[in-house]
Scaffold this motif. Structure first.
Motif, PDB file in Angstrom:
ATOM      1  N   TRP A 112      13.670  -1.896 -10.849  1.00  0.00           N
ATOM      2  CA  TRP A 112      12.993  -2.913 -10.020  1.00  0.00           C
ATOM      3  C   TRP A 112      12.835  -2.480  -8.567  1.00  0.00           C
ATOM      4  CZ3 TRP A 112      10.014  -5.961 -12.482  1.00  0.00           C
ATOM      5  CH2 TRP A 112      10.311  -6.307 -13.796  1.00  0.00           C
ATOM      6  N   ALA A 113      13.914  -1.965  -7.972  1.00  0.00           N
ATOM      7  CA  ALA A 113      13.806  -1.564  -6.564  1.00  0.00           C
ATOM      8  C   ALA A 113      13.299  -0.123  -6.439  1.00  0.00           C
ATOM      9  CB  ALA A 113      15.152  -1.703  -5.869  1.00  0.00           C
ATOM     10  N   GLY A 114      13.700   0.738  -7.384  1.00  0.00           N
ATOM     11  CA  GLY A 114      13.403   2.159  -7.235  1.00  0.00           C
ATOM     12  C   GLY A 114      12.090   2.580  -7.869  1.00  0.00           C
ATOM     13  N   CYS A 115      11.354   1.607  -8.432  1.00  0.00           N
ATOM     14  CA  CYS A 115      10.078   1.962  -9.047  1.00  0.00           C
ATOM     15  C   CYS A 115       9.054   0.842  -8.803  1.00  0.00           C
ATOM     16  CB  CYS A 115      10.311   2.214 -10.540  1.00  0.00           C
ATOM     17  SG  CYS A 115       8.824   2.552 -11.473  1.00  0.00           S
ATOM     18  N   PHE A 116       9.297  -0.305  -9.421  1.00  0.00           N
ATOM     19  CA  PHE A 116       8.317  -1.387  -9.362  1.00  0.00           C
ATOM     20  C   PHE A 116       8.003  -1.834  -7.920  1.00  0.00           C
ATOM     21  CE2 PHE A 116       7.298  -5.944  -9.461  1.00  0.00           C
ATOM     22  CZ  PHE A 116       6.153  -5.905 -10.251  1.00  0.00           C
ATOM     23  N   MET A 117       9.043  -2.139  -7.156  1.00  0.00           N
ATOM     24  CA  MET A 117       8.805  -2.635  -5.794  1.00  0.00           C
ATOM     25  C   MET A 117       8.193  -1.584  -4.885  1.00  0.00           C
ATOM     26  SD  MET A 117      12.058  -5.136  -5.335  1.00  0.00           S
ATOM     27  CE  MET A 117      11.936  -5.608  -3.615  1.00  0.00           C
ATOM     28  N   LEU A 118       8.454  -0.330  -5.177  1.00  0.00           N
ATOM     29  CA  LEU A 118       7.869   0.733  -4.351  1.00  0.00           C
ATOM     30  C   LEU A 118       6.349   0.746  -4.495  1.00  0.00           C
ATOM     31  CD1 LEU A 118      10.294   3.730  -4.979  1.00  0.00           C
ATOM     32  CD2 LEU A 118      10.396   1.968  -3.214  1.00  0.00           C
ATOM     33  N   LEU A 119       5.911   0.572  -5.757  1.00  0.00           N
ATOM     34  CA  LEU A 119       4.465   0.562  -5.982  1.00  0.00           C
ATOM     35  C   LEU A 119       3.839  -0.626  -5.265  1.00  0.00           C
ATOM     36  CD1 LEU A 119       4.290   1.470  -9.781  1.00  0.00           C
ATOM     37  CD2 LEU A 119       3.800   2.906  -7.840  1.00  0.00           C
ATOM     38  N   LEU A 120       4.502  -1.763  -5.416  1.00  0.00           N
ATOM     39  CA  LEU A 120       3.973  -2.981  -4.811  1.00  0.00           C
ATOM     40  C   LEU A 120       3.932  -2.866  -3.289  1.00  0.00           C
ATOM     41  CD1 LEU A 120       3.171  -5.391  -6.503  1.00  0.00           C
ATOM     42  CD2 LEU A 120       5.358  -6.456  -5.951  1.00  0.00           C
ATOM     43  N   PHE A 121       5.008  -2.370  -2.718  1.00  0.00           N
ATOM     44  CA  PHE A 121       5.060  -2.285  -1.260  1.00  0.00           C
ATOM     45  C   PHE A 121       4.149  -1.173  -0.740  1.00  0.00           C
ATOM     46  CE2 PHE A 121       6.791  -2.374   3.000  1.00  0.00           C
ATOM     47  CZ  PHE A 121       6.928  -3.740   3.166  1.00  0.00           C
ATOM     48  N   GLY A 122       3.975  -0.145  -1.551  1.00  0.00           N
ATOM     49  CA  GLY A 122       3.027   0.917  -1.192  1.00  0.00           C
ATOM     50  C   GLY A 122       1.628   0.331  -1.042  1.00  0.00           C
ATOM     51  N   LEU A 123       1.308  -0.574  -1.950  1.00  0.00           N
ATOM     52  CA  LEU A 123       0.013  -1.243  -1.898  1.00  0.00           C
ATOM     53  C   LEU A 123      -0.127  -2.048  -0.589  1.00  0.00           C
ATOM     54  CD1 LEU A 123      -2.472  -1.816  -3.684  1.00  0.00           C
ATOM     55  CD2 LEU A 123      -1.253  -3.741  -4.671  1.00  0.00           C
ATOM     56  N   VAL A 124       0.926  -2.788  -0.253  1.00  0.00           N
ATOM     57  CA  VAL A 124       0.923  -3.553   1.004  1.00  0.00           C
ATOM     58  C   VAL A 124       0.704  -2.615   2.185  1.00  0.00           C
ATOM     59  CG1 VAL A 124       2.360  -4.936   2.565  1.00  0.00           C
ATOM     60  CG2 VAL A 124       2.430  -5.367   0.092  1.00  0.00           C
ATOM     61  N   GLU A 125       1.408  -1.487   2.179  1.00  0.00           N
ATOM     62  CA  GLU A 125       1.304  -0.554   3.312  1.00  0.00           C
ATOM     63  C   GLU A 125      -0.134  -0.072   3.509  1.00  0.00           C
ATOM     64  OE1 GLU A 125       4.087   2.661   2.990  1.00  0.00           O
ATOM     65  OE2 GLU A 125       5.824   1.361   3.125  1.00  0.00           O
ATOM     66  N   ILE A 126      -0.787   0.297   2.393  1.00  0.00           N
ATOM     67  CA  ILE A 126      -2.150   0.821   2.553  1.00  0.00           C
ATOM     68  C   ILE A 126      -3.090  -0.272   3.060  1.00  0.00           C
ATOM     69  CG2 ILE A 126      -4.110   1.916   1.394  1.00  0.00           C
ATOM     70  CD1 ILE A 126      -2.105   3.109  -0.553  1.00  0.00           C
ATOM     71  N   VAL A 127      -2.936  -1.464   2.502  1.00  0.00           N
ATOM     72  CA  VAL A 127      -3.815  -2.551   2.923  1.00  0.00           C
ATOM     73  C   VAL A 127      -3.629  -2.840   4.416  1.00  0.00           C
ATOM     74  CG1 VAL A 127      -4.290  -5.015   2.654  1.00  0.00           C
ATOM     75  CG2 VAL A 127      -3.973  -3.572   0.632  1.00  0.00           C
ATOM     76  N   VAL A 128      -2.374  -2.919   4.845  1.00  0.00           N
ATOM     77  CA  VAL A 128      -2.133  -3.268   6.251  1.00  0.00           C
ATOM     78  C   VAL A 128      -2.480  -2.099   7.184  1.00  0.00           C
ATOM     79  CG1 VAL A 128      -0.388  -3.908   7.952  1.00  0.00           C
ATOM     80  CG2 VAL A 128      -0.354  -4.945   5.676  1.00  0.00           C
ATOM     81  N   PHE A 129      -1.990  -0.914   6.857  1.00  0.00           N
ATOM     82  CA  PHE A 129      -2.098   0.184   7.819  1.00  0.00           C
ATOM     83  C   PHE A 129      -3.491   0.804   7.883  1.00  0.00           C
ATOM     84  CE2 PHE A 129       2.628   0.895   6.818  1.00  0.00           C
ATOM     85  CZ  PHE A 129       2.949  -0.193   7.610  1.00  0.00           C
ATOM     86  N   VAL A 130      -4.238   0.695   6.792  1.00  0.00           N
ATOM     87  CA  VAL A 130      -5.574   1.276   6.837  1.00  0.00           C
ATOM     88  C   VAL A 130      -6.639   0.181   6.972  1.00  0.00           C
ATOM     89  CG1 VAL A 130      -7.196   2.847   5.766  1.00  0.00           C
ATOM     90  CG2 VAL A 130      -4.744   3.201   5.450  1.00  0.00           C
ATOM     91  N   TRP A 131      -6.562  -0.835   6.115  1.00  0.00           N
ATOM     92  CA  TRP A 131      -7.616  -1.854   6.169  1.00  0.00           C
ATOM     93  C   TRP A 131      -7.468  -2.787   7.362  1.00  0.00           C
ATOM     94  CZ3 TRP A 131     -11.961  -1.129   4.058  1.00  0.00           C
ATOM     95  CH2 TRP A 131     -12.069  -0.447   2.839  1.00  0.00           C
ATOM     96  N   ILE A 132      -6.254  -3.354   7.512  1.00  0.00           N
ATOM     97  CA  ILE A 132      -6.100  -4.362   8.569  1.00  0.00           C
ATOM     98  C   ILE A 132      -6.043  -3.711   9.953  1.00  0.00           C
ATOM     99  CG2 ILE A 132      -4.594  -6.218   9.418  1.00  0.00           C
ATOM    100  CD1 ILE A 132      -4.262  -7.027   6.517  1.00  0.00           C
ATOM    101  N   PHE A 133      -5.369  -2.578  10.028  1.00  0.00           N
ATOM    102  CA  PHE A 133      -5.355  -1.839  11.298  1.00  0.00           C
ATOM    103  C   PHE A 133      -6.793  -1.414  11.627  1.00  0.00           C
ATOM    104  CE2 PHE A 133      -3.713   2.244  13.520  1.00  0.00           C
ATOM    105  CZ  PHE A 133      -3.606   1.588  14.730  1.00  0.00           C
ATOM    106  N   GLY A 134      -7.550  -1.109  10.595  1.00  0.00           N
ATOM    107  CA  GLY A 134      -8.947  -0.717  10.778  1.00  0.00           C
ATOM    108  C   GLY A 134      -9.130   0.777  10.556  1.00  0.00           C
ATOM    109  N   ILE A 135     -10.166   1.126   9.802  1.00  0.00           N
ATOM    110  CA  ILE A 135     -10.428   2.531   9.492  1.00  0.00           C
ATOM    111  C   ILE A 135     -10.536   3.347  10.786  1.00  0.00           C
ATOM    112  CG2 ILE A 135     -12.090   4.118   8.432  1.00  0.00           C
ATOM    113  CD1 ILE A 135     -11.203   2.505   6.189  1.00  0.00           C
ATOM    114  N   ASN A 136     -11.252   2.808  11.769  1.00  0.00           N
ATOM    115  CA  ASN A 136     -11.455   3.570  13.011  1.00  0.00           C
ATOM    116  C   ASN A 136     -10.164   3.781  13.773  1.00  0.00           C
ATOM    117  OD1 ASN A 136     -14.117   3.908  12.576  1.00  0.00           O
ATOM    118  ND2 ASN A 136     -14.720   2.054  13.709  1.00  0.00           N
ATOM    119  N   ASN A 137      -9.375   2.697  13.898  1.00  0.00           N
ATOM    120  CA  ASN A 137      -8.099   2.826  14.604  1.00  0.00           C
ATOM    121  C   ASN A 137      -7.185   3.809  13.902  1.00  0.00           C
ATOM    122  OD1 ASN A 137      -8.779   0.977  16.525  1.00  0.00           O
ATOM    123  ND2 ASN A 137      -7.918  -0.758  15.400  1.00  0.00           N
ATOM    124  N   PHE A 138      -7.161   3.673  12.572  1.00  0.00           N
ATOM    125  CA  PHE A 138      -6.283   4.566  11.821  1.00  0.00           C
ATOM    126  C   PHE A 138      -6.726   6.011  12.009  1.00  0.00           C
ATOM    127  CE2 PHE A 138      -5.004   7.041   8.138  1.00  0.00           C
ATOM    128  CZ  PHE A 138      -3.644   6.807   8.138  1.00  0.00           C
TER     129      PHE A 138
END
Ligand code: PHE
Length: 459
Positions: free
Chosen positions: A393-419
């Motif tokens: 749960w923590a060492g596999c499943f949640m990593l995938l889920l949180f990885g998804l959050v990271e990409i959405v926030v850091f690339v999409w919400i931060f903005g492609i140009n800013n990133f």
């Protein structure tokens, strides 16, 4: 505000992050998973996940970590806060991110303590004597019972657990530069040297019979390509081994100087980690065990639990070699060093949370973090199946889920140009902008699809 910690040198930074990524995941978890999910059939989704998710996310965490560090944040709580004006929901979401490495550390540190225990038991000739037999099951039997006795848990196991916790505490207490960095500078080169030494011994001792093992791993095939469980496990392994999806890389990146070339650092991290995973994990451990057991015992024993295989088969293999006690000692010391530089990295996000967000002083932050880890390690030691459940749960499943959050926030919400602006700052590896677009689109879709098919498979 007191000044934030930083790495002392470029080399120290690279070695510390390599130490972060290279760990039990490479040498114990990877061979177990590969053995359990079909060798070459597992490697296909594994390599695809490395390319499509591991690599991009590694670069993202490095870029965002440096960016957050400039603003005085290192933990996911602070980083997500930074992106959403410190809204409380964002900080709560980020704190879930900080909980992931803590949960992993709860069992990781316990397994780390086994490696030290087994190293000293080998050195002091306390391991079972090898049985001379052609029957693989008979040969491995004494080591299986020995391991089960040891992890019941015994007083001895408990002693090594306490010692392991104390060592982690001591190093973290010394801080980023004088603790983690120094240990990585000693540990990483030692791991590589010991790895080469063991590789040569295994190759010469088994007269290339290990070739069967290499065929098992590298006979890439598509027989499991439609199985969502194998996809989840293979991509989970990529996240786990590269320390992604939980802010463990971002927190190390937050301690770099602003002019550091983080793209290069990300490329180094992936390369060193995969080199060790493929060389020591796949090409020494599995072939060595195959040479001795002709493969029979491996997938069977792998079912005993992800991290356990190496404590049953490897001692049986190594103790059968000339000066087996010494070779076994070297092997478990290598594991211990690799595990140590990773457990430090699993605890650091929590320390960063206490220091950066709650403004606690260092000693208090380290002490409270270690108390939480200690409680967790006891749960791992005394609750049956705790390790494997948490590892999934923590060492596999949640990593995938949180990885998804990271990409959405850091690339999409931060903005492609800013990133893109952050990405191309101070680097000699200037990637074209299309790479950011690909990163923004492909990995999230991939993670989403894997999780989706995994969830619906039972309906
Ligand atoms: N990557 C480490 C390993 O392979 C585990 C780890 C995950 C360490 C996250 C630190 C942070 O063992």
């Amino acid at each position: 505000m007191s000044e934030r910690a930083s790495w002392g040198s470029k080399l120290g930074l690279i070695l510390a992050t390599a130490g972060n990524a290279v760990g039990l995941g490479n040498i114990l978890r990877f061979p177990s998973k590969a053995a359990l999910y079909g060798g070459g059939a597992f490697m296909v989704p594994y390599f695809i996940a490395l390319l499509l998710m591991g690599f991009p996310l590694m670069i993202i965490e490095w870029v965002i970590g440096r960016y957050a560090g400039k603003h005085g944040h290192g933990s996911m709580t602070g980083i997500l806060g930074l992106f959403f004006n410190h809204a409380s929901w964002a900080r709560i979401l980020g704190s879930i991110g900080v909980a992931i490495p803590l949960l992993i550390c709860m069992y990781y540190i316990y397994i780390e303590s086994w490696t030290m225990g087994f190293a000293f038991l080998s050195l002091f000739s306390q391991m079972p004597k090898p049985v001379i037999t052609a029957d693989a099951h008979e040969a491995v039997k004494p080591y299986v019972s020995f391991f089960k006795e040891y992890t019941k848990p015994s007083i001895l196991a408990y002693f090594f657990l306490v010692l392991t916790i104390a060592i982690n505490w001591f190093i973290l207490q010394k801080g980023v530069r004088r603790g983690i960095e120094i240990i990585a500078k000693i540990g990483m080169p030692t791991i590589i040297l010991l790895g080469i030494f063991l590789g040569l011994i295994c190759i010469s001792a088994n007269n290339w019979k290990g070739f069967e093992g290499l065929k098992f791993i590298y006979n890439l095939n598509f027989s499991k390509i439609t199985d969502p469980v194998v996809w989840v496990e293979a991509s989970g392994q990529i996240f786990f081994t590269l320390s992604l999806g939980m802010g463990a890389i971002a927190v190390y990146a937050s301690y770099v100087r602003p002019q550091e070339d983080v793209v290069k650092a990300g490329v180094y991290t992936v390369s060193i980690n995969e080199f060790i995973e493929i060389i020591i994990g796949a090409s020494i451990a599995i072939p060595a065990a195959f040479a001795m057991f002709s493969g029979i015992a491996i997938p069977e024993l792998a079912k005993e639990g992800t991290f356990r295989l190496g404590f049953m088969t490897m001692p049986a293999v190594l103790m059968n070699l000339p000066f087996g006690w010494f070779v076994s000692f070297v092997w478990f010391m290598l594991l211990f060093l690799a595990a140590l530089t990773s457990s430090l990295a699993l605890i650091q996000p929590l320390i960063a949370l206490f220091e950066d967000e709650m403004k606690w002083e260092h000693t208090k932050a380290v002490t409270v973090s270690m108390i939480l880890v200690t409680i967790g390690a006891h749960l791992s030691a005394f609750i049956p199946n705790f390790i494997d459940e948490l590892d999934f749960w923590a060492g596999c499943f949640m990593l995938l889920l949180f990885g998804l959050v990271e990409i959405v926030v850091f690339v999409w919400i931060f903005g492609i140009n800013n990133f893109y602006k952050e990405l191309t700052q101070n680097t000699t590896l200037r990637l074209p902008k299309i790479v950011v677009w690909i990163t923004a689109i492909i990995p999230p879709i991939f993670i989403f699809l894997i999780l989706y098919f995994w969830v619906i498979k039972d309906f």
